[in-house]
Write an enzyme that holds these catalytic residues in place. Structure first.
Site, PDB file in Angstrom:
ATOM      1  N   GLU A 135       0.861  -1.186   0.000  1.00 14.44           N
ATOM      2  CA  GLU A 135       0.000   0.000   0.000  1.00 14.44           C
ATOM      3  C   GLU A 135       0.892   1.228   0.000  1.00 14.44           C
ATOM      4  O   GLU A 135       1.692   1.422   0.918  1.00 14.44           O
ATOM      5  CB  GLU A 135      -0.885   0.024   1.249  1.00 14.44           C
ATOM      6  CG  GLU A 135      -2.016  -0.975   1.238  1.00 14.44           C
ATOM      7  CD  GLU A 135      -2.858  -0.875   2.512  1.00 14.44           C
ATOM      8  OE1 GLU A 135      -2.720   0.118   3.256  1.00 14.44           O
ATOM      9  OE2 GLU A 135      -3.640  -1.801   2.757  1.00 14.44           O
ATOM     10  N   ASP A 187      -6.574   8.120  10.687  1.00 11.32           N
ATOM     11  CA  ASP A 187      -5.263   7.640  11.123  1.00 11.32           C
ATOM     12  C   ASP A 187      -4.911   8.083  12.535  1.00 11.32           C
ATOM     13  O   ASP A 187      -5.216   9.203  12.948  1.00 11.32           O
ATOM     14  CB  ASP A 187      -4.176   8.137  10.163  1.00 11.32           C
ATOM     15  CG  ASP A 187      -4.194   7.358   8.862  1.00 11.32           C
ATOM     16  OD1 ASP A 187      -4.123   6.113   8.930  1.00 11.32           O
ATOM     17  OD2 ASP A 187      -4.288   7.986   7.798  1.00 11.32           O
TER      18      ASP A 187
END
Lengths: 418, 266
Positions: free
Chosen positions: B54, B65
């Site tokens: 990724e 996040d």
């Protein structure tokens, strides 16, 4: 119960709703992590139920009257009207609400909803601290745990409000990520919500965020504009003014005075002016004017006018006023702007500071720095209008919270003479 | 090389791992972290061990996040990471690897770049798919046809809070693999043992799709990888790599250790 008779329920308004996906034309939506989607669906369902439940509406009405102090006064500003020599200027005194700003209209509504949904822990973001104080106040009233996220820079600018929140029993968490202001506090609040979504309720303070927040916050704040209609009818024999002026960051006080007029036929609709914080000037790049200096983008779950660069990175907003220091403007405002329903005009820091001082002396009212942006524009607007025309300005908050910051700024500007 | 492999590197990577008796090992690192050149070195190291990489495009407001990836992204942006430099990195990585490369970012960078332009650049640089944590399938109506036309696979996320209806919507919308978030929360390495909600979520998703399902958020070592590999088709690791780099640790050694945890119980 006799109380039911003493306090007949207000009806929350039925303005046009966004579509099933929470869109106002192309704006709005639900751009959030999947974890939150079921919570937003539940919130939407519960809000619509509550909106049609007389018991909820009675409670809301009761607290708005007896705790907040509604209806707020519609004040004819004779001195300013005479000074500017044009339209008649009225101020809707949201600064006289309990806690000193319009924010409490929304936090009472959402806190009652949280209680109804059985959520015991409340999360909120705050910029100037007004929404944080209003949330902490509602939580103290209803016995809810309260966690407020606030940027480190705003904590410095608004230390008085930080202490008020703590006195009210809230936990204030300093946010140091990103630019340490409102947008970062909002990121942190959303991260908390993603983590604690099962037992926490997020009381969002503006008409931003994922659906149903923009529509729900609008409905709660529209009590301001609905009162204006009744009060203007009593005072002037007509419900609809010629112009309505309000400052816009995310846009909650402005939507509260715009929405009751925005969907009228264009021929009878008043001119709606939202004043955006232009900071040092839109041309300098140091501003918070999302309509005048931004493009259509996505932040905090919603598509709206937004400040960002060619890589999609959010450009930090700049404004002397912490409450307008936000890089986006809510989706319904974005729709009004695109459709020409309302006009969004830039007002600089310097103009707002000037209006802050002159209005205080002219009318004996210290306005919030946010509100000073709206007042500054009235100085340009009123002289262009006729004496039989009416401007209503939303005096969204009182300026006590800003006096130390203004003192600091004026000393800086006038430092040489000291 | 058979055409099916180049057409769908993602499915092949999962198939190959399965043949080897493993869950696929998926690594995440933000492009440009800590700097452009160092990123390329680290990404190449990871590509020696992972089955799928990724490539994160750092974003100023990554609300999905935790602190580790936030700070790494900020560092990358300070050091000049842009969408162009990310695509440059992908081209470099693609020139020496046939493993699937999937971009993970937020929606606003793609809107800013232009959805069609972004998709064209994905094709030109050798990107296989996209993961956008703030773009649920309901909001992907403009992106989806552009991705389909170009054979760029889309991965959407399911979460422990997802209702059966949501799991069906998400599973049916995915074209690459399904990403199951292990806990309610943001990204970040965590202590193990919070996977009790995962098996039921995966079982529900498998009623609607035959695509592989990877589990992420919180995997940080061999044990936590093993716990995920027991139930899922893929194991995603991100923050643990950044933590190791921040400590000056050995990225390859950690990747090797975690890879051992991806072995399926026999």
């Amino acid at each position: 119960m006799t109380q039911v008779l003493e306090y007949p329920a207000l009806t929350l308004p039925n303005y046009p709703q966004p579509d099933a996906r929470g869109r106002y034309a192309e704006f709005g939506g639900r751009y959030v992590p999947e974890t939150l989607i079921p919570a937003l669906q539940e919130l939407e369902r519960c809000y619509l139920e509550a909106k049609n439940d007389p018991r909820y509406l009675e409670e809301l009405d009761y607290y708005l009257r007896d705790f907040v102090g509604r209806p707020s006064i519609l004040y004819y500003a004779r001195n300013l009207t005479e000074k500017l020599g044009g339209a008649k200027i009225y101020f809707k005194r949201e600064d006289l609400n309990h806690t000193g700003a319009h924010k409490i209209n929304n936090t009472i509504g959402q806190a009652l909803l949280a209680r109804r949904m059985g959520k015991k822990r409340i999360i909120a973001e705050t910029g100037a601290g007004q929404h944080g104080v209003a949330t902490a106040t509602a939580c103290a009233l209803f016995g809810l745990e309260c966690v407020v996220y606030m940027g480190a820079e705003d904590i410095r600018r608004q230390s008085l409000n930080v202490f008020r929140m703590k006195l009210l029993g809230a936990t204030v968490i300093e946010v140091t990520s990103g630019t340490s202001t409102l947008k970062d506090a909002t990121n942190e609040a959303i991260r908390d919500w993603v983590t604690n979504v099962r037992d926490s309720f997020y009381i969002l303070g503006s008409v931003v965020g994922p659906h149903p927040y923009p529509a729900m916050v609008r409905d709660f704040q529209s009590v301001i504009g609905e009162e204006i209609k009744k009060q203007l009818l009593e005072r002037e024999g007509r419900e609809i003014p010629d112009a309505v002026v309000a400052c816009v960051g995310g846009g909650s006080n402005a939507i509260g005075v715009f929405a009751p007029f925005a969907y009228l036929p264009a021929e009878i609709r008043p001119k709606l002016y939202g004043t955006e914080a232009a900071g040092d000037g839109v041309e300098t790049g140091r501003h918070a004017a999302s309509v005048n200096g931004g493009k259509i983008g996505v932040l905090h779950g919603s598509k709206m006018y937004l400040l960002f660069d060619e890589n999609g990175q959010i450009i930090p907003a700049h404004s002397v006023s912490a409450g307008l220091d936000y890089p986006g403007i809510g989706p319904e405002h974005s729709f009004y702007a695109q459709a020409g329903i309302a006009e969004y005009v830039p007002v600089t820091d310097a103009q707002a500071l000037e209006a802050f001082q002159s209005f205080t002396r002219t009318e004996g009212i210290i306005p919030a720095l946010e509100t000073a942006h709206a007042i500054a524009f009235v100085h340009e607007l009123a002289p262009t209008m006729q004496p039989d025309q009416i401007i209503v300005v939303n005096l969204s908050g009182r300026g006590d919270k800003d006096v130390t910051e203004v003192m600091r700024l004026l000393e800086k500007v006038e430092g040489i003479s000291h | 090389m058979p055409t099916t492999l180049t057409q769908n590197r993602i499915q092949s990577a999962f198939d190959q791992a399965k043949l080897e008796g493993r869950a696929a090992f998926i690594g995440y690192l933000p492009a440009g972290y800590p700097s452009h050149n160092e990123y390329l070195q680290h990404a190449k190291t990871l590509l020696e061990h992972v089955d799928l990489l990724e490539v994160g495009m750092p974003y100023s407001d990554p609300l999905g996040d935790g602190p580790t990836i936030q700070k790494a992204g900020e560092k990358a942006l300070q050091n000049g990471a842009t969408i162009s430099s990310m695509f440059e990195s992908v081209k470099v990585l693609r020139s020496s690897s046939e493993k699937p490369l999937v971009i993970m970012t937020y929606y606003n960078p793609i809107l800013a770049w232009g959805e069609a332009r972004f998709m064209d650049d994905c094709v030109a640089s050798g990107v296989d798919g996209l993961i956008l944590p703030d773009l649920p399938p309901d909001e992907a109506d403009t992106l989806r046809p552009l991705a389909l036309e170009r054979n760029i696979k889309l991965t959407f996320l399911i979460a422990p809070t997802s209702t059966p209806e949501r799991i069906e919507i998400v599973a049916l919308a995915c074209t690459g693999f399904v990403y199951a978030v292990s806990v309610t929360g943001v990204t970040g390495a965590r202590a193990t043992g919070a996977l009790h909600e995962v098996p039921a979520m995966l079982e529900r998703a498998r009623m609607h799709t035959t695509l592989p399902i990877a589990v992420g958020f919180g995997v940080s070592n061999r044990e936590s990888a093993q716990a995920v590999a027991d139930v899922a088709d893929g194991v995603v690791v991100g923050s643990a790599f950044i933590n190791t780099l921040e400590r000056g640790g050995d990225l390859g050694a950690l990747a090797l250790e975690i890879k051992q945890g991806t072995r399926k119980p026999s």
